[in-house]
Design an enzyme around this catalytic site. Sequence first.
Site, PDB file in Angstrom:
ATOM      1  N   SER A 178       0.843  -1.197   0.000  1.00 51.91           N
ATOM      2  CA  SER A 178       0.000   0.000   0.000  1.00 51.91           C
ATOM      3  C   SER A 178       0.874   1.241   0.000  1.00 51.91           C
ATOM      4  O   SER A 178       2.056   1.186   0.362  1.00 51.91           O
ATOM      5  CB  SER A 178      -0.900   0.003   1.245  1.00 51.91           C
ATOM      6  OG  SER A 178      -1.542   1.247   1.433  1.00 51.91           O
ATOM      7  N   TYR A 191      -3.298  -1.380  10.170  1.00 53.88           N
ATOM      8  CA  TYR A 191      -3.255  -1.714   8.744  1.00 53.88           C
ATOM      9  C   TYR A 191      -1.935  -1.263   8.125  1.00 53.88           C
ATOM     10  O   TYR A 191      -1.267  -2.032   7.409  1.00 53.88           O
ATOM     11  CB  TYR A 191      -4.432  -1.047   8.032  1.00 53.88           C
ATOM     12  CG  TYR A 191      -4.397  -1.140   6.528  1.00 53.88           C
ATOM     13  CD1 TYR A 191      -4.901  -2.259   5.866  1.00 53.88           C
ATOM     14  CD2 TYR A 191      -3.875  -0.100   5.753  1.00 53.88           C
ATOM     15  CE1 TYR A 191      -4.877  -2.339   4.479  1.00 53.88           C
ATOM     16  CE2 TYR A 191      -3.846  -0.173   4.372  1.00 53.88           C
ATOM     17  CZ  TYR A 191      -4.353  -1.293   3.740  1.00 53.88           C
ATOM     18  OH  TYR A 191      -4.333  -1.373   2.367  1.00 53.88           O
TER      19      TYR A 191
END
Length: 286
Positions: A178, A191
């Site tokens: 990400s 996350y």
Amino acid sequence: MANYPKELPAQTQSRQPGIESEMNPSPVYEYEDYKGADKLKGKVALITGGDSGIGRAVSVAYAKEGADIAIVYKDEHEDAEETKKRVEQEGVKCLLIAGDVGEEEFCNEAVEKTVKELGGLDILVNNAGEQHPKESIKDITSEQLHRTFKTNFYSQFYLTKKAIDYLKPGSAIINTTSINPYVGNPTLIDYTATKGAINAFTRTMAQALVKDGIRVNAVAPGPIWTPLIPATFPEETVAQFGQDTPMGRPGQPVEHVGCYVLLASDESSYMTGQTLHVNGGNFVTT
């Protein structure tokens, strides 16, 4: 240039990882004029989270390039069946495997079932993920922390550990990371930490497996319109999603397929331990 939407209608879903068939507009997962060139012909790919979002786009693109596909997903059966139908239209095989990628036993079974039913394994795409925004680290329970790490990172560890029993020289592992570990995200602390772990894991496994002729790389998406978004955020946040990028819009799953095809094919034979950034123009450092 394709005319992708800059603004999204306010919407939300009640459970993760979300249902693609309930999204408005539907994510774009396929270039209709994309013509495969047999770059993956005769190969077998296992793709986690392959039922929807980026995973669906990659599944279809790999099928167009000639690969048989094993789609690992949680329990979004309608999305999975729709993806399988589209994959099989390309004349390749598609195997659906439902279960929890956070459990090592299931990951082992998924790899073994893929090898048994599709005849081998050449490409592993570790793509499944979940996220749960919280305003403060104080709000993140131990249960949430463990769950997020199990789905996002442990799954990649377990699947890679098992897959190397079958991967041959020339095989490829591709991990979805990400933009967040590069820029930070104060409301997605756990996350973002999992994605940082994935970055380190990618580089380390690239070094560990280079002697075996197995390449390990990653793709780092920015804000992408996938089922995880309405399943994560309140509707007012969804309505603004992706508008803060230099391109002024969220990305579409299909805009990643070039990276995933490249990293799976022999065209990236001199690449390992690398991360490709698909984020609408945000500059990041490694």
